[in-house]
Design a protein around this motif. Structure first.
Motif, PDB file in Angstrom:
ATOM      1  N   PRO A 134       0.821  -1.229   0.000  1.00 35.26           N
ATOM      2  CA  PRO A 134       0.000   0.000   0.000  1.00 35.26           C
ATOM      3  C   PRO A 134       0.848   1.268   0.000  1.00 35.26           C
ATOM      4  O   PRO A 134       1.765   1.420   0.811  1.00 35.26           O
ATOM      5  N   ILE A 135       0.519   2.166  -0.918  1.00 38.86           N
ATOM      6  CA  ILE A 135       1.178   3.470  -0.966  1.00 38.86           C
ATOM      7  C   ILE A 135       0.990   4.189   0.372  1.00 38.86           C
ATOM      8  O   ILE A 135       1.896   4.846   0.868  1.00 38.86           O
ATOM      9  N   GLU A 136      -0.203   4.006   0.913  1.00 36.75           N
ATOM     10  CA  GLU A 136      -0.572   4.716   2.136  1.00 36.75           C
ATOM     11  C   GLU A 136       0.416   4.447   3.270  1.00 36.75           C
ATOM     12  O   GLU A 136       0.654   5.307   4.115  1.00 36.75           O
ATOM     13  N   LEU A 156       4.299  11.579  -0.335  1.00 39.41           N
ATOM     14  CA  LEU A 156       4.336  10.126  -0.523  1.00 39.41           C
ATOM     15  C   LEU A 156       5.718   9.568  -0.192  1.00 39.41           C
ATOM     16  O   LEU A 156       5.920   8.358  -0.188  1.00 39.41           O
TER      17      LEU A 156
END
Lengths: 420, 496
Positions: free
Chosen positions: B25-27, B77
């Motif tokens: 997950p990027i999150e 990010l």
């Protein structure tokens, strides 16, 4: 007994049946617990849905089954190319069913079924990266069906009845990927309609090959829901004039409410299967073919001259199901099952309002007999989806929306079975 | 029954554990890498282009789509922190000083009586009063109107100087003190990463004034410059270097932008030099009115007072069809008028002259409503302030080339990422840039890249610049910051 139950829960996870698209395969606790099988399983009034031909083979004069499910589903999406991500926060949806049969005589039973085989509730964060395709959607359809089941011989029966459907839809999405009003609020459209009705039917046949082995087939017709009387609400467009304005090649509708027409097909379904009982055991095999190719596009034509053309191009798909039952005691019947559910969505048509890829459903459940007449049924479904990289390539501005999707769903359910 | 309870408890556990989760997950971070850079505290320094200014004003949704804000969103990010901006109070644009409006509202595209879209100033009351000083500091230190040397000028945020033009109303809103400088307030935040895009106004204010300012090349004292003057290239080099030094004192890296050509900006390229349509009768009538002027020029040329080239350039001739606009040109020879006084220094424009966007609303209108022969561009010449003539363009280009050499040289010397915004804007103007839903071009109002003031980008234009910065940063520092999809960013705003 305790050990068996815990093991089955962990190994088989548990099950709920979600079929592809917006089909919600949750039409009975006992069937669901056994991989949503039941086209040849003569056991309860759940036959009203799975195969009305079987109702006449039920031992009791009056049979009824009722229950409901809590569907907890979520979808995660991300696009590594841009760093965007989102996750649905969909509320629990609650499909239910109510079946009853009454034996007029040895060869003829009447029945009634109320069930909710189609629906979808998906709620993405408002204005998320795919908001030009969907912010949130809620579809629901209730099927109401009187039934007749007729025994042609001791081994062969037929059944069926007309289906009355009433459906509703609420769907919101943004106008496109960027349009806002002067305050920066995204322009969006909501369509809303309820009480959309139409008729269909289902027919089934059952053949008792031997005392232990039964075959069944059931067909449910396609039903198209044509929405004509709903409202479409245009909001946050930079146009309050009451009429569309055209700037260059772009037409911007005015804020306000207008009408719309749209068609949503509820596809036909054919199921064939067998059921084998021996001693304390039952094994069911079902195969279901869903004729999704009727869902070619979702076209919304608004009364203000705007339209929204959304190719879907679904393909027919299959579900392969197996279920087991075991009578652990006089009072307790344990069930478990599995199904593989093919997605009807073609590659390149993967839209986030029904983000379904192929899935594996693991089911389990039990029935607990309270008295001669009453039993409590419980079931659990866990749907496992693989992570998939997919896109919807037919956005009306020519762009594509995609990324990695991962869905999951699990559904506990509870119901009651009555016989007299 | 005991087992049944156990089953229910297990179900509850499974329920809470069954949220869909992606493999990587990027999150959760970890998908993107920072290389040798540290994006944890990004400070953006510059002028209107850094602030998110668009449509002739600073307003909230413009600021939210500033290129530094877009960059910071992507940096987030990969360890980037919060990015604060000195947001104005509304989406109307415009500034007040003690209740009096000192900057106009934003432009929007509105339909005129005939249904044609045209830029108009948005009606409504501006609410951002510069006497309401925000408590900073802010990550976005972009100050609309700032020139290179303004960033190091103490008192540039002192409200006392706004009325005389000695200070800047936008910096007044968030300067840390009345004697603060932009660059000190930026450096005091100890940026780990910075962007610097400054120098545009050092030539642009000269250009947008139609070249009415002075080329100050050779004058090393910017305190003596007028608002529309060209900054001396040595002054530029000196202050630019000091700004880079101030920012690199704490930063691990940064990205700098060079200065685009004025000829790539729709403010200078939208109004054609031959904007006057005439029928044969009217053309003959106009020529009749210029017969005396043309005759005098012929006499002076024959007498050798002016060259034949100047005579030809100045001779006014209208024909049926599209005609070149009559403009004032102060480089022409001042000649006595045989009828008394001097002849006007006018000629018809050529393709080499750049007519400012602001002339579009007055060309063809009457300078004197009572005089039908006072049509601006025909009977009445466009003034010096309306046109950039080739001589003025040369002054601009010379200074610009020197600034750009300084910027690129200091970027290399300090290991900074460099964005060739000059090349990017030329590409937008020449061929456009394709994206997933069309082509982004510089065409005014419809091209998608420039907002309705003709100078500043749209959110989509800013997003494209942010992507170019990300490319430069990734190349320079070995990071893997992802780019945004420019199709998700808006263009010009329509109001109806």
């Amino acid at each position: 007994m305790k050990r068996v139950l815990v093991t089955s829960l962990f190994l088989l996870a548990s099950a709920i049946t979600f079929a592809g698209g917006y089909r919600v395969g949750l039409q009975g606790q006992r069937a669901l617990a056994m991989g949503h099988t039941g086209v040849a399983y003569v056991n309860s009034a759940e036959l009203a849905f799975f195969n009305p031909a079987g109702l006449v083979f039920l031992e009791n004069k009056i049979n009824a089954s009722a229950g409901g499910f809590g569907v907890f589903s979520s979808v995660a999406w991300q696009n590594e190319g841009t760093g965007q991500y989102a996750q649905t926060d969909s509320p629990m949806s609650t499909p239910f069913y109510l079946y009853g049969s009454y034996a007029l005589n040895e060869n003829l039973s009447l029945g009634l079924a109320v069930y909710t085989p189609y629906g979808s509730t998906v709620e993405w964060p408002t204005d998320w990266a795919g908001s030009h395709l969907v912010n949130n959607i809620e579809l629901a359809a209730i099927f109401i069906q009187p039934l007749v089941s007729f025994k042609i011989s001791d081994k062969f029966s037929v059944g069926g009845g007309p289906i009355f459907v009433t459906g509703n839809v609420n769907f919101n999405r943004n106008a496109n990927r960027f349009l806002t009003d002067l305050e920066g609020n995204r322009s969006n459209v909501t369509i809303d309609d309820s009480g959309v009705t139409n008729w269909g039917y289902s027919v089934g046949a059952m053949f008792k090959v031997t005392e232990d082995f039964t075959l069944g087939a059931n067909y449910r017709s396609e039903i198209i829901l044509d929405s004509k009387d709903g409202t479409a609400t245009f909001a946050n467009f930079p146009n309050d004039s009451g009429a569309p304005i055209t700037v260059g090649t772009t037409t911007i509708p005015s804020n306000g409410t207008t009408g719309f027409t749209a068609s949503l097909p509820l596809p036909a379904e054919l199921t064939v299967g067998g059921s084998y009982s021996k001693d304390k055991w039952v094994v069911n095999f079902d195969y279901t073919r869903t004729f999704w190719d009727v869902y070619e596009d979702l076209d919304i034509v608004f009364s203000n001259g705007q339209e929204s053309i959304n190719p879907r191009n679904y393909k027919n798909s299959s579900i392969y199901k197996v279920g087991f039952g075991y009578s652990a005691s006089e009072r307790i019947m344990l069930r478990a099952g599995y199904y593989f559910d093919e997605s009807p969505v073609r590659s390149g048509y993967f839209a986030p309002e029904t983000p379904r890829n192929d899935s594996n459903g693991f089911t389990a459940g039990l029935s607990y007999v309270i008295s001669d007449s009453f039993a409590i049924d419980a079931s659990f479904l866990y749907v496992r989806f693989k992570e998939i990289n997919e896109s919807y390539d037919y956005v009306d501005d020519g762009s594509s929306f995609g990324g990695a999707y991962k869905s999951s769903a699990f559904v506990p359910g509870i119901g009651l079975t009555y016989k007299l | 029954m005991k087992n049944y309870i156990k089953y229910m408890a297990l179900s509850a556990v499974l329920l809470t554990a069954c949220e869909a989760e992606l493999d990587n997950p990027i999150e959760d971070g970890g998908v993107y890498t920072i290389g040798e850079a540290d994006f944890s505290n990004y400070i953006a320094v510059g002028n209107s282009l850094t602030s998110g200014y668009a449509d002739g004003a600073l307003y909230i949704s413009g600021q939210q789509n500033s290129f530094p804000k877009i960059l910071a969103g992507q940096f987030a990010l990969a360890g980037g922190g919060e990015f604060t901006q000195p947001l104005v109070d509304d989406n109307t644009g415009g500034l007040l000083a003690g209740g009096t409006q000192i900057q106009p509202n934003r432009f929007v595209l509105a339909l005129d009586a005939d249904g044609n879209p045209e830029p108009v100033r948005l009606e409504g009351t501006a609410t951002t009063d510069i006497t309401n000083v925000l408590s900073g500091p802010f990550n976005n230190m972009g100050v609309p109107g700032a020139k290179s040397f303004h960033l190091v000028a103490p008192g540039y945020g002192n409200i006392a100087g706004v009325a005389t033009g000695a200070s800047n109303p936008y910096f007044v809103r968030f300067a840390s003190a009345t004697d603060a400088t932009v660059i000190r307030d930026a450096a005091a935040q100890n940026p780990t990463f910075f962007s610097l895009w400054i120098g545009n106004n050092d030539i642009l204010s000269f250009a947008t004034s139609g070249g009415t300012g002075v080329d100050q090349t050779g004058n090393l004292d910017p305190s003596t410059y007028g608002a529309n003057d060209i900054t001396d290239p040595n002054v530029f080099a000196s202050v630019y270097n000091s700004e880079i030094q101030a920012l690199t004192a704490s930063a691990t890296g940064g990205v700098v932008f060079n200065i685009p050509d004025v000829t790539s900006i729709p403010f200078f390229t939208t109004v054609p030099f031959n904007a006057i349509p005439l029928d044969a009768t009217t053309a003959a009538g106009v020529n009749q009115a210029y017969a005396q002027y043309n005759g005098a020029l012929a006499l002076y040329a024959t007498a050798g007072v002016i060259t034949t080239e100047e005579r030809d350039a100045r001779t006014i001739n209208f024909q049926e069809g599209q005609n070149a606009v009559v403009i004032e040109d102060e480089t022409l020879t001042t000649l006595p008028n045989p009828a008394g006084g001097t002849l006007p220094n006018i000629r018809q424009a050529t393709a080499a002259d750049l007519l400012l966007l602001t002339t579009s609303s007055k060309l063809g209108t009457l300078a004197d409503p009572g005089n039908p022969s006072s049509v601006i561009g025909v009977g009445v010449a466009l003034g010096d302030a309306d046109v950039l003539i080739p001589e003025e363009q040369t002054l601009i280009a010379t200074a610009q080339a020197s600034y750009n050499a300084t910027i690129q040289g200091l970027a290399q010397a300090n290991g900074l990422a460099f964005v060739d915004s000059r090349a990017i804007l030329n590409q937008l103007a020449d061929t456009g840039i394709s994206f997933d839903a069309g082509t982004l071009t510089s065409t005014f109002a419809t091209g998608g890249a420039f907002s309705l003031d003709g100078v500043h980008p749209t959110p989509r234009g800013y997003a494209y610049l942010a992507n170019q910065a990300i490319d430069a940063i990734n190349t320079t520092y070995g990071s893997t910051i992802p780019k945004v999809n420019i199709g998700s960013y808006g263009t010009v705003n329509i109001s109806n």
